[in-house]
Design a protein around this motif. Structure first.
Motif, PDB file in Angstrom:
ATOM      1  N   MET B 386       0.613  -1.523   0.169  1.00 30.41           N
ATOM      2  CA  MET B 386      -0.127   0.177  -0.262  1.00 30.41           C
ATOM      3  C   MET B 386       0.783   1.354  -0.037  1.00 30.41           C
ATOM      4  O   MET B 386       0.795   2.682  -0.513  1.00 30.41           O
ATOM      5  CB  MET B 386      -0.988  -0.292   1.343  1.00 30.41           C
ATOM      6  CG  MET B 386      -1.699  -1.109   1.325  1.00 30.41           C
ATOM      7  SD  MET B 386      -3.438  -0.576  -0.278  1.00 30.41           S
ATOM      8  CE  MET B 386      -4.224  -2.067  -0.035  1.00 30.41           C
ATOM      9  N   GLN B 390       0.412   7.659  -4.867  1.00 28.10           N
ATOM     10  CA  GLN B 390      -1.014   7.312  -5.756  1.00 28.10           C
ATOM     11  C   GLN B 390      -1.906   6.760  -4.922  1.00 28.10           C
ATOM     12  O   GLN B 390      -3.168   7.152  -4.787  1.00 28.10           O
ATOM     13  CB  GLN B 390      -0.733   6.948  -7.142  1.00 28.10           C
ATOM     14  CG  GLN B 390      -2.563   6.792  -8.136  1.00 28.10           C
ATOM     15  CD  GLN B 390      -2.936   5.859  -7.999  1.00 28.10           C
ATOM     16  OE1 GLN B 390      -2.875   4.704  -7.377  1.00 28.10           O
ATOM     17  NE2 GLN B 390      -4.550   6.428  -7.651  1.00 28.10           N
ATOM     18  N   ARG B 391      -1.827   5.657  -3.985  1.00 28.94           N
ATOM     19  CA  ARG B 391      -2.585   4.606  -3.063  1.00 28.94           C
ATOM     20  C   ARG B 391      -2.603   5.941  -2.050  1.00 28.94           C
ATOM     21  O   ARG B 391      -4.503   5.641  -1.515  1.00 28.94           O
ATOM     22  CB  ARG B 391      -1.913   3.231  -2.529  1.00 28.94           C
ATOM     23  CG  ARG B 391      -2.610   2.526  -4.228  1.00 28.94           C
ATOM     24  CD  ARG B 391      -1.120   1.624  -3.708  1.00 28.94           C
ATOM     25  NE  ARG B 391      -1.115   0.685  -4.755  1.00 28.94           N
ATOM     26  CZ  ARG B 391      -0.343   0.268  -5.308  1.00 28.94           C
ATOM     27  NH1 ARG B 391       0.662  -0.387  -4.082  1.00 28.94           N
ATOM     28  NH2 ARG B 391      -0.281  -0.808  -6.368  1.00 28.94           N
ATOM     29  N   TYR B 392      -2.146   6.388  -1.850  1.00 24.90           N
ATOM     30  CA  TYR B 392      -2.446   7.653  -0.500  1.00 24.90           C
ATOM     31  C   TYR B 392      -3.063   8.384  -1.107  1.00 24.90           C
ATOM     32  O   TYR B 392      -3.174   9.427  -0.006  1.00 24.90           O
ATOM     33  CB  TYR B 392      -0.531   7.996   0.114  1.00 24.90           C
ATOM     34  CG  TYR B 392      -0.533   6.933   1.039  1.00 24.90           C
ATOM     35  CD1 TYR B 392      -0.887   5.741   1.323  1.00 24.90           C
ATOM     36  CD2 TYR B 392       0.400   7.876   2.132  1.00 24.90           C
ATOM     37  CE1 TYR B 392       0.117   4.562   1.778  1.00 24.90           C
ATOM     38  CE2 TYR B 392       1.735   6.994   2.899  1.00 24.90           C
ATOM     39  CZ  TYR B 392       1.094   5.318   2.664  1.00 24.90           C
ATOM     40  OH  TYR B 392       2.146   4.349   3.977  1.00 24.90           O
ATOM     41  N   GLY B 393      -3.701   9.067  -2.130  1.00 25.29           N
ATOM     42  CA  GLY B 393      -4.624   9.936  -3.013  1.00 25.29           C
ATOM     43  C   GLY B 393      -3.264  11.312  -2.813  1.00 25.29           C
ATOM     44  O   GLY B 393      -3.825  12.374  -2.711  1.00 25.29           O
ATOM     45  N   PHE B 394      -2.227  11.054  -3.087  1.00 29.64           N
ATOM     46  CA  PHE B 394      -0.786  12.280  -3.586  1.00 29.64           C
ATOM     47  C   PHE B 394      -1.441  12.956  -4.976  1.00 29.64           C
ATOM     48  O   PHE B 394      -0.371  13.730  -5.420  1.00 29.64           O
ATOM     49  CB  PHE B 394      -0.036  11.930  -2.947  1.00 29.64           C
ATOM     50  CG  PHE B 394       0.448  11.436  -1.133  1.00 29.64           C
ATOM     51  CD1 PHE B 394      -0.456  11.940  -0.618  1.00 29.64           C
ATOM     52  CD2 PHE B 394       1.833  11.009  -0.932  1.00 29.64           C
ATOM     53  CE1 PHE B 394      -0.272  11.955   1.091  1.00 29.64           C
ATOM     54  CE2 PHE B 394       2.010  11.103   1.187  1.00 29.64           C
ATOM     55  CZ  PHE B 394       0.871  11.572   1.084  1.00 29.64           C
ATOM     56  N   GLU B 414       3.434  18.265  -1.122  1.00 31.14           N
ATOM     57  CA  GLU B 414       3.932  18.594   0.625  1.00 31.14           C
ATOM     58  C   GLU B 414       4.614  18.375   0.478  1.00 31.14           C
ATOM     59  O   GLU B 414       5.818  18.698   0.994  1.00 31.14           O
ATOM     60  CB  GLU B 414       2.645  18.070   1.644  1.00 31.14           C
ATOM     61  CG  GLU B 414       2.884  18.530   2.809  1.00 31.14           C
ATOM     62  CD  GLU B 414       1.228  18.199   3.642  1.00 31.14           C
ATOM     63  OE1 GLU B 414       0.513  18.076   3.501  1.00 31.14           O
ATOM     64  OE2 GLU B 414       1.945  17.523   4.383  1.00 31.14           O
TER      65      GLU B 414
END
Lengths: 486, 486
Positions: B386, B390-394, B414
């Motif tokens: 995970m 991309q998976r973390y929504g960045f 960030e």
């Protein structure tokens, strides 16, 4: 805390192990250790001052022999009115600050029952190298424990006896607390700095507190990230429209209130229109305070024609190197610029990116300056001496950083923290998502702040309430450009 | 972007100057440049693929000669179904993310008309060194421009023609935008990495994207801060209570879905009670996927007695070095531990602090694990795979950091931002405060979020609304301990 003669590797390994225990202590346990340290140092005042007297005696001898400056001797003196009490109060101030760790700073719903959180945590092991100023040890110890970091402290030899006395008192206090004693170690052996700086597998961050020479040596000889600043070349840009009285007040404070400080003013940029409006009053005030003015040709000429003969005779021409020098003394370099763009370019090239300021009543000029200056602190209509952790409301600081990453400006508890990403799931796996599989939700979740609207319904509630009161909902709290509202 | 043969110093100086202009561009100007780049790369697809074909031809020859791996050839191929379109979409995805700069992230009222703000800004100049994978150049360029940073890019020689074609297209696109062309420079000359790494006065951050060898070389030879990770030794700790079916699903994904990834599982820690509950099913599933199991004596013995003869014969004994190795292959090391404390100590000692996980249904055990593990990502009941921006929504990522400061885990926009402290005042000076003078107010002010209650009246409004709906006001959104609620 232990005052240790162990080898650098033993010290660092013990600190690393201790740091993992410290990292999981509760807020109460860490605060309790600070209460214990405070009490022990209050009770041990006589013991510390007796040790401090030994350091002072040696320092006074060295000063008489010319090998130590009087200002260093003054910094050593813990017996000076209120200094010991300030040190004690500093420990309680840090204890009473909000806990910087275990805070959730972002939450995202990745999918049903699959949540990503960003949670603050300690960095690990700090190496803090400092010159003189024995009260710093109490300060730094408090910040380290509060933020859950272990710290290895290496002080200057001039304050050896004071450090040793404080260390042994803190050590005794820690045995009554939940914090492992190895989390604070004062290294007493000489010539170990080079060895400590090699231990990047155990030490996560190095903070040198001292002069330019110490900081450069540290930066040049370690793979450990270093937080701090080597130089404090602070610059103020004076525009013609700024009232002379205010300009005098701000610039005199910035230059004169503590010339040895890293946030003291070293250069004044003057808009050409200001040469005849407010600069003469500023120059006169600085001369009266005993400041040497090193002027570029245009400011020299303008001031010579404006000041009385006595003052004019005191003016000096500036050399090129004056615009790359940290004077740390009652000296200021003055340069004329033709535009805000020229001022910005000069500052981005010659300042040490510590703290720079503009003095003007014009908002558009000020905003373009604030946006364009690449320094850790940038001010509009105030003194560069404001750059300080206590003044910023951090309680205290471990130093001021001119780094471009992690922490910039005065570094308090937040700069001693980092975060980890935590996912809690229910056996979801990566291969289920994307390319014809499940989709990510990526919904931002509220982060433990009861004052934040949690959903569309609550946002609408706030919006209506504000509309009824005639208040702007969004825009009033935002700002374009630099993102600041006065 | 320019494809440049300039000297490293010229490149870096031009990037520094360009970065100052880029830093003050509006969100619209930066987004406009990304739109232009997207359109130009869409129009130039044939040109890029023709160049890519040259790289592929050379790579296939090298692979046939045994000097290049087949997986590297595969990574080079931009013509692979959907890859070019994914690259294009990635640029738009980054464009449409929230602007990371000029955001006010903290505000404090220091005194009347004296406000301190923390405002996000670009870091400055990035040096990005990457191997193969030509689509990365579009990715990184988008992230750099979006975050207001200039970037110097140095790619691997295997993808030279592809890089050059993309660079010349991006270069043409930038001339139609507000972004100075010097803000993106692709260095074409060979053997310049060592020289670039010396330019710490111009370059603020280095991001190596490539194998362990590249990252270590970069880290060992520069004073520029380096963001990234050398190794990805990820570990999962399996408890006896976790359902075998879920354990199989998670562990197979973590090990098998992409064994060459830095977030792939390399070690499995097994609680001794799990040796006979869920481990056999996990071992059987891994063997069926072709994974080699290198077992410590206890797990070897347990599995030999539980698996059928065929499977048991495939088991191998582990050596000590297997617990410090990044296999990047279908190999896993298995070790038995007696307690969560032993698992924590093993992971904090042997993992590369990238991503580690626990599989258990017991909340207390999981929380102590999440709190104690010193890694950039720590998971409960999900796969180490995970760990991905991309998976973390960045949107996308520049890499995954195992650093202890600045940015940890997947690094998106960030992590390419920092902040500066801005004070706006009205001629207040430092000497007025403290020691008998004025006092600091140090009031926290709202920070430009319309969804935050601004004052006591609005807080009361939210509190009442929640009470009427029977919702908790504060506590429900906080958590003690690790600070997470499921």
């Amino acid at each position: 805390m232990s005052l240790t003669n162990a080898t650098p590797v033993e010290v660092a390994r013990a600190a690393r192990i201790g740091s993992r225990k410290l990292a999981v202590l509760s807020t109460g346990d860490r605060n309790g250790a600070l209460t214990a340290i405070h009490r022990a140092l209050a009770d041990g005042k006589d013991e510390v001052l007796a040790a401090n007297a030994k350091d002072l005696e040696a320092a006074n001898k060295a000063a008489a022999g010319g090998t130590l400056s009087q200002s260093l001797v003054k910094r050593l003196d813990l017996g000076k009115k209120g200094k010991y009490e300030d040190m004690l109060q500093g420990i309680l101030d840090v204890r009473d600050l909000e806990d910087p760790i275990n805070k959730t700073t972002a939450r995202t719903l990745l999918d049903n029952d699959l949540t990503l959180s960003r949670i603050t945590c300690p960095i690990g092991v700090l190496l803090i190298i400092f010159e003189a100023r024995p009260e710093v040890i109490a300060n730094i110890s408090a910040l380290a424990i509060k933020s859950g970091n272990a710290a290895i402290l290496k002080g200057g030899k001039e304050s050896y006896h004071s450090f040793a006395a404080i260390a042994s008192i803190i050590s005794r206090a820690l045995t009554t607390s939940a914090v492992p004693a190895d989390c604070l170690q004062l290294v007493a052996t000489h010539d170990v700095i080079a060895d400590l700086l090699k231990l990047d597998t155990y030490i996560d961050l190095c903070i040198p507190r001292g002069g330019n020479k110490l900081v450069r040596m540290v930066k040049d000889s370690t793979a450990i990230p270093v937080l701090g600043h080597a130089d404090g070349i602070c610059i103020t840009y004076l525009r013609a429209d700024y009232p002379a009285e205010k300009a005098v007040k701000v610039i005199v404070d910035a230059k004169v209130s503590y010339p040895a400080g890293c946030n003291a003013l070293e250069q004044l940029l003057v808009d050409e229109a200001a040469l005849t409006t407010n600069l003469p009053a500023v120059a006169e005030a600085l001369l009266q305070k005993g400041v040497s003015l090193r002027c570029d040709p245009r400011s020299l000429e303008a001031l010579k024609s404006k000041l009385d003969a006595h003052s004019a005779a005191l003016l000096q021409p500036a050399s090129d190197t004056d615009f790359d020098t940290e004077f740390l003394d009652l000296i200021i370099a003055i340069k004329t610029v033709s535009s805000v763009e020229e001022a910005i370019t000069h500052i981005n090239t010659h300042s040490s990116h510590h703290t720079d300021a503009i003095l003007t009543t014009d908002s558009a000029t000020a905003k373009s300056f604030l946006a364009a200056i690449d320094s850790s602190s940038v001010y509009w209509n105030t003194s560069t001496r404001m750059a300080d952790g206590q003044r910023y409301g951090f309680g205290t600081e471990v130093g001021i950083s001119t780094n471009k990453i992690h922490s910039r400006g005065p570094v308090g508890l937040e700069g001693l923290s980092i975060y980890k990403w935590v996912i809690i799931g229910d056996a979801q796996v990566s291969a289920e998502y994307g390319a014809g599989g499940k989709s990510w939700k990526h919904e931002r979740l509220p982060i433990g702040d009861q004052d934040v609207a949690r959903n569309a319904e609550e946002r609408e509630l706030l919006r209506k309430f504000r509309a009824e009161k005639g208040e702007a909902n969004g825009a009033g709290w935002h700002e374009h450009g630099i993102g600041i509202r006065k």
